[in-house]
Design an enzyme around this catalytic site. Structure first.
Site, PDB file in Angstrom:
ATOM      1  N   HIS A 208      44.117  40.594  35.743  1.00 44.54           N
ATOM      2  CA  HIS A 208      43.396  41.868  35.799  1.00 44.54           C
ATOM      3  C   HIS A 208      42.099  41.790  36.598  1.00 44.54           C
ATOM      4  O   HIS A 208      41.406  42.787  36.732  1.00 44.54           O
ATOM      5  CB  HIS A 208      43.092  42.319  34.371  1.00 44.54           C
ATOM      6  CG  HIS A 208      42.164  41.365  33.681  1.00 44.54           C
ATOM      7  ND1 HIS A 208      42.545  40.088  33.321  1.00 44.54           N
ATOM      8  CD2 HIS A 208      40.861  41.471  33.322  1.00 44.54           C
ATOM      9  CE1 HIS A 208      41.519  39.464  32.779  1.00 44.54           C
ATOM     10  NE2 HIS A 208      40.481  40.281  32.762  1.00 44.54           N
ATOM     11  N   ASP A 209      41.723  40.595  37.057  1.00 46.24           N
ATOM     12  CA  ASP A 209      40.501  40.447  37.857  1.00 46.24           C
ATOM     13  C   ASP A 209      40.823  40.302  39.340  1.00 46.24           C
ATOM     14  O   ASP A 209      39.932  40.000  40.141  1.00 46.24           O
ATOM     15  CB  ASP A 209      39.720  39.196  37.429  1.00 46.24           C
ATOM     16  CG  ASP A 209      39.178  39.300  36.010  1.00 46.24           C
ATOM     17  OD1 ASP A 209      38.909  40.422  35.553  1.00 46.24           O
ATOM     18  OD2 ASP A 209      39.022  38.237  35.375  1.00 46.24           O
TER      19      ASP A 209
ATOM     20  N   ASP B 294      37.898  33.589  26.989  1.00 45.82           N
ATOM     21  CA  ASP B 294      37.235  34.113  28.184  1.00 45.82           C
ATOM     22  C   ASP B 294      36.100  33.198  28.663  1.00 45.82           C
ATOM     23  O   ASP B 294      35.301  32.717  27.848  1.00 45.82           O
ATOM     24  CB  ASP B 294      36.675  35.498  27.838  1.00 45.82           C
ATOM     25  CG  ASP B 294      36.171  36.244  29.050  1.00 45.82           C
ATOM     26  OD1 ASP B 294      36.975  36.442  29.977  1.00 45.82           O
ATOM     27  OD2 ASP B 294      34.986  36.626  29.078  1.00 45.82           O
TER      28      ASP B 294
ATOM     29  N   ASP C 244      42.630  37.668  23.154  1.00 48.21           N
ATOM     30  CA  ASP C 244      41.620  37.274  24.122  1.00 48.21           C
ATOM     31  C   ASP C 244      40.265  37.226  23.414  1.00 48.21           C
ATOM     32  O   ASP C 244      39.744  38.263  22.999  1.00 48.21           O
ATOM     33  CB  ASP C 244      41.600  38.333  25.246  1.00 48.21           C
ATOM     34  CG  ASP C 244      40.983  37.827  26.533  1.00 48.21           C
ATOM     35  OD1 ASP C 244      40.075  36.984  26.462  1.00 48.21           O
ATOM     36  OD2 ASP C 244      41.404  38.290  27.600  1.00 48.21           O
TER      37      ASP C 244
ATOM     38  N   GLU D 107      39.912  30.156  29.927  1.00 45.67           N
ATOM     39  CA  GLU D 107      39.669  30.669  31.275  1.00 45.67           C
ATOM     40  C   GLU D 107      38.455  29.923  31.814  1.00 45.67           C
ATOM     41  O   GLU D 107      37.377  29.963  31.197  1.00 45.67           O
ATOM     42  CB  GLU D 107      39.391  32.170  31.270  1.00 45.67           C
ATOM     43  CG  GLU D 107      39.382  32.725  32.697  1.00 45.67           C
ATOM     44  CD  GLU D 107      38.388  33.853  32.951  1.00 45.67           C
ATOM     45  OE1 GLU D 107      38.537  34.547  33.953  1.00 45.67           O
ATOM     46  OE2 GLU D 107      37.459  34.032  32.153  1.00 45.67           O
TER      47      GLU D 107
HETATM   48  O1  ISL Z   1      35.569  35.135  39.894  1.00 47.36           O
HETATM   49  C1  ISL Z   1      36.230  36.067  39.548  1.00 47.36           C
HETATM   50  C2  ISL Z   1      37.528  36.384  40.156  1.00 47.36           C
HETATM   51  O2  ISL Z   1      37.876  35.451  41.147  1.00 47.36           O
HETATM   52  C3  ISL Z   1      35.738  36.890  38.468  1.00 47.36           C
HETATM   53  O3  ISL Z   1      36.341  38.139  38.377  1.00 47.36           O
HETATM   54  C4  ISL Z   1      35.911  36.106  37.173  1.00 47.36           C
HETATM   55  O4  ISL Z   1      37.260  35.791  36.980  1.00 47.36           O
HETATM   56  C5  ISL Z   1      35.452  36.866  36.025  1.00 47.36           C
HETATM   57  O5  ISL Z   1      34.191  37.305  36.243  1.00 47.36           O
HETATM   58  C6  ISL Z   1      35.546  36.107  34.709  1.00 47.36           C
HETATM   59  O6  ISL Z   1      36.503  36.792  34.038  1.00 47.36           O
HETATM   60  C7  ISL Z   1      36.466  37.143  32.688  1.00 47.36           C
HETATM   61  O7  ISL Z   1      35.191  37.405  32.153  1.00 47.36           O
HETATM   62  C8  ISL Z   1      34.532  38.583  32.584  1.00 47.36           C
HETATM   63  C9  ISL Z   1      35.447  39.809  32.617  1.00 47.36           C
HETATM   64  O8  ISL Z   1      34.832  40.827  33.345  1.00 47.36           O
HETATM   65  C10 ISL Z   1      36.796  39.508  33.200  1.00 47.36           C
HETATM   66  O9  ISL Z   1      37.623  40.640  33.146  1.00 47.36           O
HETATM   67  C11 ISL Z   1      37.344  38.346  32.455  1.00 47.36           C
HETATM   68  O10 ISL Z   1      38.668  38.033  32.817  1.00 47.36           O
HETATM   69  C12 ISL Z   1      33.378  38.782  31.661  1.00 47.36           C
HETATM   70  O11 ISL Z   1      33.813  38.746  30.336  1.00 47.36           O
END
Ligand code: ISL
Length: 554
Positions: free
Chosen positions: A312-313, A200, A98, A240
């Site tokens: 995980h989000d 990311d 990642d 992502e």
């Molecule tokens: O919009 C969201 C979920 O529907 C947010 O959680 C979004 O996915 C997220 O903010 C972006 O995700 C990624 O980058 C972030 C990190 O906190 C997340 O864990 C990661 O997956 C910042 O690096």
């Protein structure tokens, strides 16, 4: 036609700190992943994507990186990563890392240098702006985690941009030196044997004036990045991309663009967003899911979709779109079936294969995730909600739900820490672990067993992997989601009743390849029981029970 390897595989998404703790310090680690490779192989996995394991102050659980070439001691050492890659290879599993390249940690030496020496080499590595004439922020941009996206630096007497936490300053991709650094980091890991990357919030790297993400140079930056990778053509790049629709996804993953291979879209995880957005959940509608599936599959016909149910989000899918009480097995398997048999590469999030569910969050203090905690405070302090109402909203959606330790067995701490470990898991295990765990799901009629069957079916069946997708249109209020996968000499019908009720469906002749009800009739019938799903082979010369369908070699 030679297809890229990822068209025929299933990716498993590991959240490292919650997967398996081999050394008993309460955090999952790389040696823990190595130990579980046979488990993943047995499940039918061909690649793993690990959340970030690089040196980090862990303000956002590793999404704030302070050294991209070093493994954080929390997870092990660089030598452990070498061992993991080697060991995974022996199990026929590829490793994806990642890359958090939109921003770094504010403790990254680049940022420290950028802040203290504006005229130095790193001065322009981040996005610095003067204050507005009245001393306020340069503009109105908001951070995804709440509050302004700008933070003042006393050292530089300027604001820096952070689209996430203030400890996550955005890197300046407009600076060619930054792009070269990031490319070198990717090559460092490619040289060690990884097969690709999840990138990311990659659509945030090119800023635009109006929306501040998805800026005009995005495709250029990514195409340049790929061209600079060793064996660039074979490396899997999964972006992502929060907030983009399938139309834009099609442009980002167009085979001729030389940019991303797949993107992670979010529209299917917005079906329960209410007028107040994510933190205002409402019941989801089947019609929205059907439309979204059809739309994404149609727009990505030339490209290749990724298919995932949670990460995980997100909260746990069985709690969110399924019925975690009365129909936990049925709803978890029905959702997996209807999602993972679409055209694309399934990305299975750890724990979904045993139907892990949300945790009971009784108090705000149980929320440790930075985003969910901020959201709770904002609802109370800025939106004026009562603490109870704010908690009611946040508890169902909180990212903490999807981050609890993997439930391996009924032993202490769900077998997440080894026997005799004295440290407790970094986050408490879900109290339902004595019944819901990997070890307990080793026979027919359990979720894990079913998921293994499902992945095997997909692996063995070329129509399910490569066939075209065709949605079966249903009346607007129907809870049935159905589609066909088509190839020259075969059609497979995938049907699921995603509700607690019994509904009719007009089956034609076919024979059952898989169902989550053991007594699904081999002959077609028109009623689907609660959360019943069926996969049927149609128009084939010779078909039988599970896995006996004639398989065409590519
Ligand atoms: O919009 C969201 C979920 O529907 C947010 O959680 C979004 O996915 C997220 O903010 C972006 O995700 C990624 O980058 C972030 C990190 O906190 C997340 O864990 C990661 O997956 C910042 O690096």
């Amino acid at each position: 036609m030679t297809r890229p390897w990822w068209h025929d595989t299933v990716i498993y998404h590991i959240y490292p700190r919650s997967f398996y703790d081999a050394n008993g310090d309460g955090y999952g680690d790389l040696p823990g992943i190595i130990e579980k490779l046979p488990y993943l192989r047995d499940l039918g996995i061909g690649a793993i994507w690990m959340g970030p394991v690089f040196s980090s102050p862990q303000v956002d659980n590793g999404y704030d990186v302070s050294d991209y070439r070093r493994i954080d001691p929390l997870f092990g050492t660089n030598a452990d990563m070498d061992r993991l890659i080697e060991s995974a290879d022996r199990h026929g599993i590829r490793v994806l890392l990642d890359l958090v390249f939109n921003h770094s940690s504010d403790r990254h030496p680049w940022f420290e240098a950028s802040r203290s020496r504006p005229a130095g080499k790193y001065g322009d590595y981040y996005i610095w702006r003067d204050a507005a004439p009245d001393g306020s922020e340069p503009n109105e941009w908001r951070s995804v985690f709440g509050g302004s996206a700008w933070d003042w630096s006393e050292d530089r007497h300027q604001f820096y941009l952070h689209l996430f936490a203030r400890e996550q300053p955005d890197l300046n991709w407009e600076n060619p030196a930054v792009r070269a650094e990031l490319r070198d980091i990717a090559n460092y890991w490619l040289d060690r044997g990884v097969a690709g990357f999840r990138m990311d919030v990659i659509n945030f790297i090119s800023k635009s004036a109006d929306d501040y993400i998805d800026g005009p140079r995005f495709l250029e930056f990514i195409a340049e990045f790929r061209a600079g990778l060793r064996n660039g053509g074979e490396v899997l790049l999964v972006g992502e991309t929060p907030g983009i629709n399938a139309e834009r996804a099609a442009a980002y993953t167009d085979p001729d663009a030389g940019a991303l291979d797949m993107v992670l879209l979010f529209d299917h995880l917005r079906l329960d967003h209410g007028p107040g957005g994510r933190w205002d959940p409402v019941p989801w509608r089947h019609e929205d899911l059907r439309r979204n599936m059809e739309y994404e599959q149609r727009l990505l016909k030339r490209a290749w979709p990724s298919i995932y149910l949670s990460n995980h989000d997100q909260p746990r899918i069985v709690s969110r779109y399924g019925n975690e009480q009365e129909y936990r097995y049925e709803s978890a398997t029905a959702l997996a079936t209807v999602f993972y048999l679409q055209r694309g590469t399934p990305i299975l999030y750890q724990g979904d294969e045993i139907a892990m569910r949300n945790i009971p969050i009784e108090e705000a203090t149980q929320i440790v995730d930075i985003e969910s905690g901020n959201a709770y405070r904002e609802l109370v302090q800025e939106k004026g909600l009562s603490p109870e109402e704010a908690l009611r909203r946040v508890r169902r959606i909180a990212r903490d739900n999807g981050r609890t330790p993997m439930q391996w067995s009924g032993a202490d701490n769900a077998g997440f820490t080894p026997r005799g470990a004295t440290a407790s898991p970094w986050y408490p295990v879900n109290p339902d672990y004595p019944e819901w765990n990997v070890a307990a799901q080793d026979e027919s009629g359990t979720v894990r067993w079913y998921i293994r069957e499902l992945l095997a079916l997909r692996r063995d069946d070329v129509t399910l992997r490569h066939g075209e997708f065709e949605l079966v249109h249903e009346p607007e209020d129907s809870p049935v989601v159905a589609y066909r996968r088509r190839r020259v000499n075969g059609t497979v019908l995938v049907v699921a009743n995603l509700s607690d009720g019994v509904v009719g469906f007009p089956f034609t002749n076919g024979s059952i390849l898989l169902s989550n009800y053991s007594d699904s009739p081999v002959e077609s019938t028109s009623l689907l029981r609660p959360w019943e799903c069926r996969v049927l082979a149609e128009n084939l010369h010779r078909v039988g029970g599970i896995h006996t369908m004639t398989v065409e070699k590519t």
